[in-house]
Design a protein around this motif. Structure first.
Motif, short mmCIF file in Angstrom:
data_model
loop_
_atom_site.label_atom_id
_atom_site.label_comp_id
_atom_site.label_asym_id
_atom_site.label_seq_id
_atom_site.Cartn_x
_atom_site.Cartn_y
_atom_site.Cartn_z
N GLY A 127 3.14 78.04 42.31
CA GLY A 127 1.87 77.87 40.95
C GLY A 127 2.42 79.17 40.21
O GLY A 127 2.99 79.75 39.45
N ALA A 128 2.01 78.92 38.83
CA ALA A 128 1.74 79.29 37.51
C ALA A 128 0.92 79.19 36.94
O ALA A 128 -0.21 78.19 36.25
N ASP A 129 0.53 80.12 36.03
CA ASP A 129 -0.31 80.14 34.99
C ASP A 129 -0.64 79.07 33.39
O ASP A 129 -1.40 79.25 32.91
N ARG A 130 0.54 79.03 33.24
CA ARG A 130 0.73 77.88 32.67
C ARG A 130 2.12 77.22 33.12
O ARG A 130 2.81 77.25 33.99
N PRO A 131 2.19 76.01 32.05
CA PRO A 131 3.64 75.34 32.49
C PRO A 131 4.52 75.37 32.63
O PRO A 131 5.14 75.93 31.54
N GLY A 132 5.25 75.30 33.73
CA GLY A 132 6.81 75.61 34.11
C GLY A 132 7.12 74.50 33.96
O GLY A 132 9.03 74.53 33.79
N ILE A 133 7.13 73.29 34.34
CA ILE A 133 6.95 71.91 34.85
C ILE A 133 6.66 70.68 33.62
O ILE A 133 5.47 70.90 34.09
N GLY A 134 6.85 70.23 32.91
CA GLY A 134 6.58 69.44 31.78
C GLY A 134 5.91 68.17 32.58
O GLY A 134 5.94 67.77 33.83
N PRO A 135 5.25 67.18 32.00
CA PRO A 135 4.61 66.06 32.83
C PRO A 135 6.20 65.12 33.22
O PRO A 135 6.99 64.95 32.22
N THR A 136 5.62 64.61 33.83
CA THR A 136 6.76 63.49 34.53
C THR A 136 7.18 62.04 34.05
O THR A 136 5.30 62.16 33.87
N VAL A 137 7.70 61.39 33.46
CA VAL A 137 7.66 60.59 32.96
C VAL A 137 8.39 59.54 33.97
O VAL A 137 9.72 59.78 34.01
N TRP A 138 7.67 58.62 34.40
CA TRP A 138 8.67 57.38 35.27
C TRP A 138 8.12 56.59 35.35
O TRP A 138 7.23 55.76 34.44
N GLY A 139 8.78 55.45 35.19
CA GLY A 139 8.24 53.83 35.89
C GLY A 139 9.83 53.10 36.32
O GLY A 139 10.65 54.14 37.66
N SER A 140 9.62 52.17 36.56
CA SER A 140 11.01 51.19 37.63
C SER A 140 11.21 49.73 36.32
O SER A 140 10.24 49.49 35.73
N GLY A 163 18.50 55.25 39.00
CA GLY A 163 19.55 54.57 39.95
C GLY A 163 18.43 53.05 40.42
O GLY A 163 17.43 52.94 39.96
N ALA A 164 19.42 53.47 41.81
CA ALA A 164 18.24 51.62 42.46
C ALA A 164 17.18 51.46 42.57
O ALA A 164 15.95 52.74 42.58
N GLY A 165 16.60 50.61 42.08
CA GLY A 165 15.05 50.21 42.06
C GLY A 165 14.70 49.04 41.65
O GLY A 165 13.47 48.36 41.26
N LEU A 166 14.76 49.47 39.92
CA LEU A 166 16.03 50.42 39.14
C LEU A 166 14.61 51.26 38.78
O LEU A 166 13.74 51.56 38.30
N ALA A 167 14.50 52.51 39.92
CA ALA A 167 13.83 54.01 39.70
C ALA A 167 13.54 54.57 38.46
O ALA A 167 15.24 55.46 38.25
N TYR A 168 13.61 55.12 37.53
CA TYR A 168 13.66 56.28 36.82
C TYR A 168 12.75 57.67 36.32
O TYR A 168 11.09 56.82 36.49
N ALA A 169 12.93 58.54 36.21
CA ALA A 169 11.68 59.96 36.09
C ALA A 169 12.89 60.97 34.97
O ALA A 169 13.73 61.11 35.32
N ALA A 170 11.82 61.52 34.43
CA ALA A 170 11.98 62.34 33.82
C ALA A 170 11.39 64.08 33.19
O ALA A 170 10.08 63.48 33.27
N GLN A 171 11.63 64.74 33.20
CA GLN A 171 10.62 65.86 33.36
C GLN A 171 11.57 66.96 31.89
O GLN A 171 12.66 67.37 32.56
N VAL A 172 10.83 68.28 31.66
CA VAL A 172 10.82 69.07 31.15
C VAL A 172 10.85 69.79 32.04
O VAL A 172 9.78 70.46 32.38
N VAL A 173 11.86 71.57 32.15
CA VAL A 173 11.88 72.47 33.20
C VAL A 173 11.84 73.66 32.33
O VAL A 173 12.72 73.65 32.11
N GLU A 174 11.58 74.99 33.44
CA GLU A 174 11.57 76.73 32.65
C GLU A 174 12.66 76.78 34.06
O GLU A 174 12.27 76.48 34.33
N LEU A 175 13.86 77.09 33.04
CA LEU A 175 14.52 77.16 33.67
C LEU A 175 14.59 78.58 35.04
O LEU A 175 13.46 79.68 34.54
N PRO A 176 14.39 78.47 35.94
CA PRO A 176 14.70 80.61 36.96
C PRO A 176 15.42 81.35 36.46
O PRO A 176 15.85 80.89 35.89
#
Length: 319
Positions: free
Chosen positions: A176-189, A306-319
């Motif tokens: 957990g964090a006091d602000r987003p360090g992992i952005g919203p996940t955009v996903w689909g298939s 990849g297979a599915g064909l499923a996909y997902a993306a997000q922006v993350v703050e690097l550790p």
């Protein structure tokens, strides 16, 4: 019924960890098994070598190695982890899930534990799931692992697949964090194309329509990645890294060009790791961080497909 969110405002990645088997399989060695050459493989998929697990080395074994590294680097103790997610599409058997065994071997007592199968997008799906569960208050600290033994599902006489797939594991610890360090996940298939990359049954090998997947990935994935940037409030020119699924070097470079982030380091781990499916994104990031090529606290774009064909993306703050 009134439900109040009890979790933190955001989540972040504390650490990555990666693991590759010891056995290296080069293109020249493959050319003794199947009709191919080093030049043919490099020109089509960009791979020079890949790692292959020993027959007795399991997905759980590799997941434990990668997860243990991520946990050690995070500064947390096993007792701090209350959820373990293992993303894999190459399970040796349908049950039990790998995650409970991985947790037990890491000394994590009685966590929530489950496997997730979104094929090569599995790690990005797992990271999005961990982010949501932390923010909802359902978990405090989550270990997310992508682990694959693709070699056991490859027909080593099929040039279209045996030159591509490999084995390995990558992991991340989310807290957990006091602000987003992992952005919203955009996903689909794109389920209408699900027959383009499949394993038909328990006695079958991987088969794929490489050209169809190439056209889909190079035409459809960059807009998903750009939408992930938009939702995270990060412009492409602010990215320090792009870590796409390591499917094919030509696909990786085409997606990166379409995203348009000239200052970003594009992960090209496929050259020496091959396509490790759900393990490829965390394995690539772990290597870049180990080599001190990425700055802490900066934004990186993760893109799985990849297979599915499923996909997902997000922006993350690097550790």
């Amino acid at each position: 019924m009134r439900i109040e969110q009890s979790g933190p405002a955001g989540s972040r990645v504390l650490a990555f960890g990666g693991y590759q088997p010891a056995t290296v399989l080069t293109n020249d060695e493959l050319s003794t098994r199947v009709e191919t050459t080093d030049e043919w493989i490099r020109s089509r998929v960009g791979i020079a070598e890949r790692r292959i697990a020993e027959p007795e080395e399991t997905i759980v074994d590799m997941a434990v190695e990668a997860g243990g590294k991520a946990l050690a680097r995070s500064g947390l103790l096993p007792a701090d982890i209350d959820l373990v997610i293992v993303a894999t599409c190459s399970a040796e058997s349908p049950m039990p899930a790998h995650a409970p065994s991985v947790a037990s071997r890491l000394g994590i007592h009685a966590p929530g534990a489950f496997d997730l199968n979104a094929a090569c997008a599995g790690f990005a799906y797992g990271l999005g799931t961990a982010d949501g569960l932390v923010r909802s208050g359902s978990a405090r600290n989550v270990l997310v692992i992508g682990a694959e033994k693709m070699s056991q599902w490859v027909d080593w006489t099929d040039r279209s697949t045996c030159v591509i797939f490999a084995d390995g594991a990558g992991a991340a610890v989310v807290t957990g964090a006091d602000r987003p360090g992992i952005g919203p996940t955009v996903w689909g298939s794109a389920g209408e194309l699900a027959d383009k990359l499949v394993i038909d049954d328990r006695s079958s090998f991987i088969r794929q329509d490489g050209q169809a997947i190439f056209r889909w990935a190079t035409g459809s994935i960059a807009p998903v990645a750009l939408e992930a940037c938009r939702r995270a409030g990060v412009a492409p020119n602010e990215l320090v890294a792009i870590a796409p699924h390591q499917a094919n070097l030509r696909i990786i470079r085409a997606i990166a060009r379409a995203i348009g982030a000239p200052g970003a380091l594009v992960a090209e781990d496929i050259v020496y790791a091959g396509n490790t499916s759900a393990a490829s994104i965390p394995l690539a990031l772990s290597r870049l961080l180990d080599e001190q090529r990425l700055p802490s606290g900066a934004p990186a774009l993760l893109v799985g497909f990849g297979a599915g064909l499923a996909y997902a993306a997000q922006v993350v703050e690097l550790p």
